[in-house]
Write an enzyme that holds these catalytic residues in place. Sequence first.
Site, mmCIF file in Angstrom:
data_model
loop_
_atom_site.group_PDB
_atom_site.id
_atom_site.type_symbol
_atom_site.label_atom_id
_atom_site.label_comp_id
_atom_site.label_asym_id
_atom_site.label_seq_id
_atom_site.Cartn_x
_atom_site.Cartn_y
_atom_site.Cartn_z
ATOM 1 N N ASP A 47 1.101 -1.286 0.066
ATOM 2 C CA ASP A 47 -0.203 -0.005 0.119
ATOM 3 C C ASP A 47 0.977 1.266 0.088
ATOM 4 O O ASP A 47 2.016 1.105 0.564
ATOM 5 C CB ASP A 47 -0.853 -0.030 1.209
ATOM 6 C CG ASP A 47 -1.672 1.449 1.562
ATOM 7 O OD1 ASP A 47 -2.197 1.757 0.420
ATOM 8 O OD2 ASP A 47 -1.488 1.895 2.508
ATOM 9 N N LYS A 106 -9.224 -1.688 -3.935
ATOM 10 C CA LYS A 106 -9.298 -2.593 -2.744
ATOM 11 C C LYS A 106 -10.405 -2.436 -1.818
ATOM 12 O O LYS A 106 -10.598 -0.986 -1.788
ATOM 13 C CB LYS A 106 -7.633 -2.373 -2.143
ATOM 14 C CG LYS A 106 -6.437 -2.326 -2.887
ATOM 15 C CD LYS A 106 -5.111 -2.047 -1.933
ATOM 16 C CE LYS A 106 -5.061 -0.495 -2.005
ATOM 17 N NZ LYS A 106 -3.872 0.012 -1.129
ATOM 18 N N CYS A 138 -15.338 -1.876 -9.461
ATOM 19 C CA CYS A 138 -14.348 -2.446 -10.277
ATOM 20 C C CYS A 138 -13.984 -3.679 -9.400
ATOM 21 O O CYS A 138 -14.448 -3.835 -8.353
ATOM 22 C CB CYS A 138 -13.389 -1.551 -10.596
ATOM 23 S SG CYS A 138 -12.642 -0.978 -9.299
ATOM 24 N N ASP A 158 -0.216 5.142 0.687
ATOM 25 C CA ASP A 158 -0.411 6.023 1.895
ATOM 26 C C ASP A 158 -0.424 5.562 3.002
ATOM 27 O O ASP A 158 -1.478 4.476 3.319
ATOM 28 C CB ASP A 158 -1.446 6.559 1.389
ATOM 29 C CG ASP A 158 -1.468 7.794 0.174
ATOM 30 O OD1 ASP A 158 -0.434 7.671 -0.655
ATOM 31 O OD2 ASP A 158 -2.415 8.479 -0.193
ATOM 32 N N GLY A 206 -4.161 12.285 3.258
ATOM 33 C CA GLY A 206 -5.391 12.558 2.361
ATOM 34 C C GLY A 206 -4.891 12.535 1.099
ATOM 35 O O GLY A 206 -4.001 11.663 0.875
ATOM 36 N N TYR A 207 -5.661 12.912 -0.048
ATOM 37 C CA TYR A 207 -5.122 12.988 -1.419
ATOM 38 C C TYR A 207 -3.994 13.689 -1.512
ATOM 39 O O TYR A 207 -4.091 14.802 -1.111
ATOM 40 C CB TYR A 207 -6.406 13.810 -2.202
ATOM 41 C CG TYR A 207 -7.579 12.963 -2.163
ATOM 42 C CD1 TYR A 207 -7.811 11.637 -2.534
ATOM 43 C CD2 TYR A 207 -8.957 13.786 -2.064
ATOM 44 C CE1 TYR A 207 -9.168 10.949 -2.404
ATOM 45 C CE2 TYR A 207 -10.148 12.954 -2.260
ATOM 46 C CZ TYR A 207 -10.234 11.662 -2.436
ATOM 47 O OH TYR A 207 -11.348 11.223 -2.525
ATOM 48 N N THR A 246 -2.301 0.705 -5.144
ATOM 49 C CA THR A 246 -2.960 1.896 -4.213
ATOM 50 C C THR A 246 -4.179 2.236 -5.004
ATOM 51 O O THR A 246 -4.383 2.073 -6.264
ATOM 52 C CB THR A 246 -1.927 2.906 -4.301
ATOM 53 O OG1 THR A 246 -2.520 4.096 -3.962
ATOM 54 C CG2 THR A 246 -1.496 3.508 -5.949
ATOM 55 N N ASN A 247 -5.224 2.664 -3.991
ATOM 56 C CA ASN A 247 -6.627 3.073 -4.521
ATOM 57 C C ASN A 247 -6.321 4.549 -4.951
ATOM 58 O O ASN A 247 -6.015 5.409 -4.035
ATOM 59 C CB ASN A 247 -7.511 2.977 -3.403
ATOM 60 C CG ASN A 247 -8.045 1.562 -3.525
ATOM 61 O OD1 ASN A 247 -7.759 0.786 -4.333
ATOM 62 N ND2 ASN A 247 -8.991 1.209 -2.351
HETATM 63 MG MG LIG Z 1 -2.959 3.182 3.172
HETATM 64 ZN ZN LIG Z 2 -10.466 -0.233 -10.391
#
Ligand SMILES: [Mg+2]
Ligand SMILES: [Zn+2]
Length: 189
Positions: free
Chosen positions: A8, A108, A104, A10, A18-19, A50-51
Amino acid sequence: MRPAIFLDRDGTLIEERGYIDRLELLAVFPWTADALRLLRRRGFALIVVTNQSAIGRGVIDEPFLHQVHRALDARLAPAGAAPDAYYYCPHHPDAAIDRFRMTCRCRKPGPGLIERAAAELGLDPARSFMVGDRWLDIACGRAAGTRALMVRTGHGAHEAAAPPAAGRPDAILNNLMEAAGWILRNCSR
Ligand SMILES: [Mg+2]
Ligand SMILES: [Zn+2]
């Protein structure tokens, strides 16, 4: 087929902020490079999963995400620790941008990112580990057939205090360096 560490981003490799929509927000943990180098030396491929729903939401675009990852590479490369590959999910069921609005398999806790990396890069999930700071990372690794470790950095301390009914990690460690030590002691190859 090689074993891999699926990482992962972040809260695991870098501070959870955050973003990440400005490069100034990129803060690599002081132990990240050393931990990754140890794992690489043991023969693991290093794959970031990573998402990035920030893309679907229109907060950042894909060129900027690549810029962030090149900046992360630049911090880690001097230690020989730049990841081998980055896999990300840009989707979200509520994404503002049409082509990213979907449920999708790659977001994750879905296993899609690991499955894609394993297929494209010839990686063996059964000899691999997922490391992350959230339960969804653990669930992702389990769904893809890896072992799974939780770190207490990022959201980890908070999340570890509220485990879900199912889907325990193999261990909970204070940070990625401790996770690397655990893996080196427990990987049978
Ligand atoms: Mg994380
Ligand atoms: Zn996706």
